[in-house]
Design a protein around this motif. Sequence first.
Motif, PDB file in Angstrom:
ATOM      1  N   ILE A   1       9.001  11.112   2.825  1.00 38.59           N
ATOM      2  CA  ILE A   1       9.879   9.934   2.799  1.00 38.59           C
ATOM      3  C   ILE A   1      11.089  10.164   3.692  1.00 38.59           C
ATOM      4  O   ILE A   1      11.529   9.247   4.406  1.00 38.59           O
ATOM      5  N   HIS A   2      11.604  11.374   3.688  1.00 41.58           N
ATOM      6  CA  HIS A   2      12.765  11.687   4.528  1.00 41.58           C
ATOM      7  C   HIS A   2      12.452  11.533   6.017  1.00 41.58           C
ATOM      8  O   HIS A   2      13.308  11.153   6.805  1.00 41.58           O
ATOM      9  N   ARG A   3      11.216  11.802   6.418  1.00 41.60           N
ATOM     10  CA  ARG A   3      10.853  11.791   7.834  1.00 41.60           C
ATOM     11  C   ARG A   3      10.223  10.480   8.308  1.00 41.60           C
ATOM     12  O   ARG A   3       9.975  10.311   9.492  1.00 41.60           O
ATOM     13  N   MET A   4       9.979   9.579   7.376  1.00 44.61           N
ATOM     14  CA  MET A   4       9.359   8.306   7.750  1.00 44.61           C
ATOM     15  C   MET A   4      10.281   7.157   7.346  1.00 44.61           C
ATOM     16  O   MET A   4      10.971   7.234   6.337  1.00 44.61           O
ATOM     17  N   SER A   5      10.244   6.102   8.125  1.00 45.13           N
ATOM     18  CA  SER A   5      11.092   4.942   7.819  1.00 45.13           C
ATOM     19  C   SER A   5      10.459   4.060   6.739  1.00 45.13           C
ATOM     20  O   SER A   5      11.135   3.282   6.099  1.00 45.13           O
TER      21      SER A   5
END
Length: 178
Positions: A24-28
Motif C-alpha cells: 500500500i505504501h508503494r502503490m497509489s
Amino acid sequence: MSGEFSCILNAWRAHEPELRGYLIHRMSDPHAAEDLLQEVFVKAMRQGKDFCSLANARAWLFQVARNALVDHQRLHKETIEVSEELPAPEAPAEPLVALSACVARVLTELSPEDRDIIEQCDLNGAKQSDYAKSHGLSLAATKSRLLRARARMGETLSTNCKVEFDPEGRVVGHVPRK
C-alpha cells in the motif's frame, strides 16, 4: 489441515500485515495493492512443501511481493500520446564535424611547412611517397615530418580549441574559440 498448508498459513498470518503495508505504501491504489497481496499468497500456496523448507519465509514473501510490484509497474506505467506533428530533434553534430572550423583556423596558425604537409597528405589524400618525390625528400624524412606536424597540430588544437579525447584517442568534443 495438512502440515504444508499450516506452515504456509502460519507464515502468512505472521507477515501479511507487514506485506500489506509495504504494498500500500508503494502503490497509489490500495485495491491494486490488495490484488498484489493475493498474488503473493497464491504463489506461496503453489510452493507447497517447498515453502516450509525455506530458511526465511519472510524474506521470500517480500521478494515475491517486490517482483510482483515491479511487474505491475512495468505493465501499468503511464504513457503520453505524442503528436506526429512534432519535429524530430536535430541530431548533435559529430565531434569531428563540429571541430572542422577549428581545424581550418588552426591550420593557418601552423608553420607553412607543417600546414603544407598536413594539407597535402592528410586532407588532400596525397601519398607520402609522392609528397616526398615532389619536395626532394626521402620517404622516411616525409613520414617523420608528417608525424611531427601532426603532433604540433594536435597540441595547438588541444590548446586553442580545448579538444577532448576518449581513452582510444578519438575526438569526443571541443570548446570552440570565440
